[in-house]
Enzyme design. Structure first.
Site, PDB file in Angstrom:
ATOM      1  N   GLU B  51       5.185   2.769  -5.104  1.00 36.31           N
ATOM      2  CA  GLU B  51       4.175   1.757  -4.768  1.00 36.31           C
ATOM      3  C   GLU B  51       4.192   0.573  -5.740  1.00 36.31           C
ATOM      4  O   GLU B  51       3.883  -0.555  -5.365  1.00 36.31           O
ATOM      5  CB  GLU B  51       2.777   2.370  -4.731  1.00 36.31           C
ATOM      6  CG  GLU B  51       2.521   3.281  -3.534  1.00 36.31           C
ATOM      7  CD  GLU B  51       2.883   4.736  -3.809  1.00 36.31           C
ATOM      8  OE1 GLU B  51       3.522   5.016  -4.850  1.00 36.31           O
ATOM      9  OE2 GLU B  51       2.535   5.597  -2.979  1.00 36.31           O
ATOM     10  N   PHE B 113      -9.357  15.442  -2.100  1.00 41.88           N
ATOM     11  CA  PHE B 113      -7.929  15.382  -2.393  1.00 41.88           C
ATOM     12  C   PHE B 113      -7.431  13.936  -2.298  1.00 41.88           C
ATOM     13  O   PHE B 113      -7.660  13.265  -1.303  1.00 41.88           O
ATOM     14  CB  PHE B 113      -7.149  16.273  -1.416  1.00 41.88           C
ATOM     15  CG  PHE B 113      -5.664  16.193  -1.609  1.00 41.88           C
ATOM     16  CD1 PHE B 113      -5.083  16.654  -2.785  1.00 41.88           C
ATOM     17  CD2 PHE B 113      -4.850  15.636  -0.639  1.00 41.88           C
ATOM     18  CE1 PHE B 113      -3.712  16.564  -2.981  1.00 41.88           C
ATOM     19  CE2 PHE B 113      -3.472  15.544  -0.837  1.00 41.88           C
ATOM     20  CZ  PHE B 113      -2.904  16.004  -2.007  1.00 41.88           C
ATOM     21  N   GLN B 114      -6.767  13.503  -3.333  1.00 43.43           N
ATOM     22  CA  GLN B 114      -6.239  12.134  -3.437  1.00 43.43           C
ATOM     23  C   GLN B 114      -7.330  11.070  -3.280  1.00 43.43           C
ATOM     24  O   GLN B 114      -7.068   9.969  -2.806  1.00 43.43           O
ATOM     25  CB  GLN B 114      -5.094  11.907  -2.441  1.00 43.43           C
ATOM     26  CG  GLN B 114      -3.856  12.757  -2.778  1.00 43.43           C
ATOM     27  CD  GLN B 114      -2.606  12.341  -2.043  1.00 43.43           C
ATOM     28  OE1 GLN B 114      -2.665  11.868  -0.911  1.00 43.43           O
ATOM     29  NE2 GLN B 114      -1.457  12.523  -2.675  1.00 43.43           N
ATOM     30  N   LYS B 163     -10.328   6.660   5.745  1.00 41.35           N
ATOM     31  CA  LYS B 163      -9.557   7.110   6.908  1.00 41.35           C
ATOM     32  C   LYS B 163     -10.354   7.028   8.215  1.00 41.35           C
ATOM     33  O   LYS B 163      -9.816   6.627   9.247  1.00 41.35           O
ATOM     34  CB  LYS B 163      -9.108   8.546   6.660  1.00 41.35           C
ATOM     35  CG  LYS B 163      -8.434   9.180   7.851  1.00 41.35           C
ATOM     36  CD  LYS B 163      -7.198   9.913   7.448  1.00 41.35           C
ATOM     37  CE  LYS B 163      -6.634  10.657   8.633  1.00 41.35           C
ATOM     38  NZ  LYS B 163      -5.232  10.971   8.405  1.00 41.35           N
ATOM     39  N   MET B 466      13.502  -7.022 -27.643  1.00 36.24           N
ATOM     40  CA  MET B 466      12.418  -7.860 -28.144  1.00 36.24           C
ATOM     41  C   MET B 466      11.620  -7.126 -29.222  1.00 36.24           C
ATOM     42  O   MET B 466      11.293  -7.694 -30.267  1.00 36.24           O
ATOM     43  CB  MET B 466      11.504  -8.293 -26.993  1.00 36.24           C
ATOM     44  CG  MET B 466      10.459  -9.322 -27.378  1.00 36.24           C
ATOM     45  SD  MET B 466      11.199 -10.820 -28.068  1.00 36.24           S
ATOM     46  CE  MET B 466      11.253 -11.874 -26.618  1.00 36.24           C
TER      47      MET B 466
END
Lengths: 168, 556
Positions: B51, B113-114, B163, B466
């Site tokens: 993602e 969940f999630q 959802k 760096m």
């Protein structure tokens, strides 16, 4: 540091207070007093917040607030042009040796005894922050058990309203 | 038309002119993916490997095209994986709409969940975000999100859709694409005051950031530079806003800016700053920054005026529209002494340029320059290679330098380059380092799957260069966790394992061969380009330092 008070008119939706205070936290603006309430319109809530800092900091705070889409309008509340009030509830020991003095002090400050038991007295008082501060200091000698203050609420004097404040 | 929430979402995206979205499916967006399947002829979805890559791709798409980038992720880990990408877009003012699924309303707040409170998580890194509680408000919320993302100072907006809202049905009524809010010039009185200050200047300096590109004010900037006889410099975010070879353009200012540019800005008596925000990499020690200069600061975001540097005049307004009103008030002037001073600085800069032969960073970027068309987008990751790219790339057109300036996100480049290629249809270049590339190299899979024509120029020094540079200069060469020798990664084999083409370049001759092959390749082509681990990015203003502390060469 110099204190200042601003009123923020915001959309009356859940989470808006969080958005406003999150910005204060993130940019390290200190909040010394905060009140939130409904307004004359169901659409909006009014947040009165007291913070501290110089003019540049105040301007930065107001500019950052205007970037929040839920902020509708902001009014800078100057002490001279506004009516500022706070409500204090203070619980002190009910000591027979000093209860007379407590009562006299309350009267002198136009307070009101709203609860009285053999061990404690609760005094209610309305006034500007300075008056409340002074009264709390005075009560320290008499054994303060608990304090609760509402924080400042402010309105501009005259017909000016927060909706009729032009953006900076 | 009665549609499900997920259909309404996809139809509204199409209605708003979106042609490609980047994302990754999951349990709480499965309905949205079903709608994407249904409408796949009208809206292309690009599946990334992660993602974060999708968020950077949407960001790169937006930077390269000026349109709003769109990314979709599922709830919980899908949503939190977007966070770095959203923050990157936020700090560089990139218009982005991020769409996340969430558990059904009935489960919200129960640690399902999630389930994650992604509107809470992204509160400080979005312009605004929405939790869509009911399908009735869905279409208008999406439209509002697009309006906010592109209005004023652009930025990311997140929409969290539970959802059950995706499943619920509601009447969908198509609407026109929303326009950005109208922008305005600064107030006339402020413009007049600014003109007075500029007209009185003996050593004016024009300085711009990413806001100039957003405002499309290049023509006005150049017109003004000619009128008041001023040199031009920019921040990292401003790069590509003006053609690199424009005679008055001195390049980038700041911690690793061009010597002549940083010095000229330091010596100017008037800095006209356009669409920029004076962050610490620009100012160094604020107390010593441009002490002799009156600053005229023009930005559409009023909160930037005086945030770090207090200007003589702060003008809140659209840069282009403000300049259009400001220019007629300016006197045509010439500053031969100031120009002589600038010329001398350029001579000094040229004399100090790295003239070594072989695989030096400068020679590598200059070799790349010969292959760039004027429309080639060049993305970078973050670190030494980013600064070398910023210093040496030769760019013609605006929106062709894509780099994470504010957040400094290592791993930004792979996704950004893919998004830029998708958005522009151009072969895209990614200049990266072995450290940054390691962070999101999984997106090679995306580039291969989508036949993205892209040249990955990997400046491989086997160190986190760096940080190593700072360790060399400020930490007694304690190379704590910056040496990658023991990793043994074969980047050529790695690219080939993903199905990409690749070759290794140990000499400039091999680099030419590789670049020729890479720019003829249909898909992604990686060039593992070996450079020395002790190359420095110079000049350097030490953090918190001023121009008095500038390091232009490293003593032995």
């Amino acid at each position: 540091m110099k204190k200042f008070t601003i009123a923020i008119l915001v959309n009356n939706q859940f989470g808006v207070l969080n958005r406003v205070t999150s910005m204060f936290r993130r940019r390290q603006f200190n909040i010394t007093s905060l009140t939130v309430s409904e307004t004359e319109s169901e659409e909006f809530s009014r947040i009165t917040v007291q913070s501290e800092g110089d003019e540049i900091k105040k301007e930065q705070l107001i500019n950052q607030l205007y970037k929040l889409p839920d902020v509708v309008s902001i009014a800078e509340l100057d002490n001279l042009d506004t009516v500022n009030r706070e409500l204090l509830l203070i619980k002190v020991k009910n000591d027979p040796n000093v209860r007379g003095e407590v009562s006299a002090a309350s009267d002198a400050y136009e307070g009101k005894i709203v609860d009285y038991t053999k061990d404690s007295i609760i005094i209610q008082m309305i006034g500007d922050s300075r008056k409340i501060d002074n009264f709390v200091t005075l009560m320290k000698d008499f054994g303060i058990l608990e304090i609760c203050r509402t924080g400042v609420v402010s309105l501009q004097r005259g017909a000016t309203t927060i909706r009729r404040v032009t953006n900076l | 038309m009665l549609l499900s929430g997920s259909d309404i979402l996809v139809r509204t995206l199409i209605e708003q002119g979106v042609d490609v979205v980047f994302g990754y499916p999951g349990g709480q967006v499965i309905n949205i993916y079903d709608s994407l399947y249904k409408f796949q002829d009208e809206l292309k979805h690009v599946l990334t490997a992660h993602e974060q890559g999708a968020a950077h791709a949407a960001d790169g798409y937006a930077r390269a095209t000026g349109k709003v980038g769109v990314v979709i992720a599922t709830s919980g880990p899908g949503a939190t994986n977007l966070v770095t990408g959203i923050a990157t877009a936020y700090l560089d003012s990139v218009p982005l709409v991020a769409i996340t699924g969430n558990v059904p309303n009935s489960t919200i707040g129960t640690d399902g969940f999630q389930e994650i409170d992604i509107t809470g998580v992204t509160l400080p890194i979005t312009k605004h975000n929405y939790f869509v509680g009911s399908v009735e408000e869905l279409a208008d919320t999406i439209r509002e999100a697009f309006r906010l993302a592109k209005s004023g100072r652009p930025g990311p907006v997140l929409i969290d859709i539970p959802k059950d809202v995706q499943v619920a049905k509601f009447d969908y009524e198509p609407a026109e694409p929303v326009a950005a809010d109208e922008s305005f010039p600064a107030k006339d009185i402020r413009i007049q005051q600014a003109a007075d200050t500029i007209n009185a200047a003996k050593k004016p300096f024009l300085y711009f950031g990413g806001g100039l590109i957003t405002s499309e004010a290049q023509d006005e900037l150049l017109q003004m530079a000619e009128l008041i006889d001023a040199p031009i410099g920019c921040s990292l975010m401003g790069i590509s806003g003006v053609p690199t070879d424009y005679p008055r353009f001195l390049g980038m200012q700041g911690m690793h800016g061009h010597y002549a540019c940083s010095t000229a800005m330091h010596h100017a008596d008037c800095i006209i700053a356009l669409g920029c925000r004076f962050n610490d990499r620009v100012t160094g020690n604020r107390a010593k920054f441009a002490v002799g200069a009156k600053i005229v600061h023009i930005d559409i975001d009023g909160a930037e005026l005086g945030k770090t540097v207090v200007p003589e005049q702060g003008l809140r307004g659209d840069v282009k529209k403000t300049l259009q009103k400001l220019i007629p008030l300016l006197q045509k002037t010439e500053h031969p002494e100031w120009q002589a001073e600038i010329d001398q600085l350029i001579v000094e800069e040229q004399a100090g340029l790295d003239s070594r032969e072989g695989m030096t960073p400068r020679n590598v970027i200059c070799a790349l320059n010969r292959y760039l068309s004027e429309n080639t987008p060049v993305a970078t990751d973050v670190g030494q290679h980013q600064m070398w790219a910023a210093q040496y790339l030769n760019l013609k057109n605006s929106r062709r330098f894509l780099s994470s300036g504010g957040l400094g996100t290592m791993g930004f480049g792979m996704g950004a380059a893919i998004g830029a290629a998708m958005g522009t249809g151009e072969r895209t270049v990614l200049v990266t380092g072995d450290g940054s590339f390691g962070m999101n190299l999984n997106e090679l899979a995306t580039a291969v799957a989508n036949h993205v024509p892209m040249v990955i120029l990997l400046l491989n020094n086997s160190v986190l260069g760096m940080v190593r540079q700072w360790q060399t200069l400020f930490f007694d060469k304690h190379y704590s966790n910056t040496t990658l020798d023991s990793r043994q990664t074969d980047f050529v084999k790695l690219a080939e394992a993903f199905g990409a083409q690749a070759s290794r370049a140990l000499t400039l001759g091999e680099l030419e061969t590789a670049l020729t092959a890479a720019f003829a390749c249909d898909g992604p082509y990686l060039i593992d380009c070996a450079i020395d681990k002790d190359e420095f990015v110079l000049p350097m203003l030490p953090p918190g330092g001023s121009m008095d502390d500038i390091i232009t060469r490293i003593g032995d």
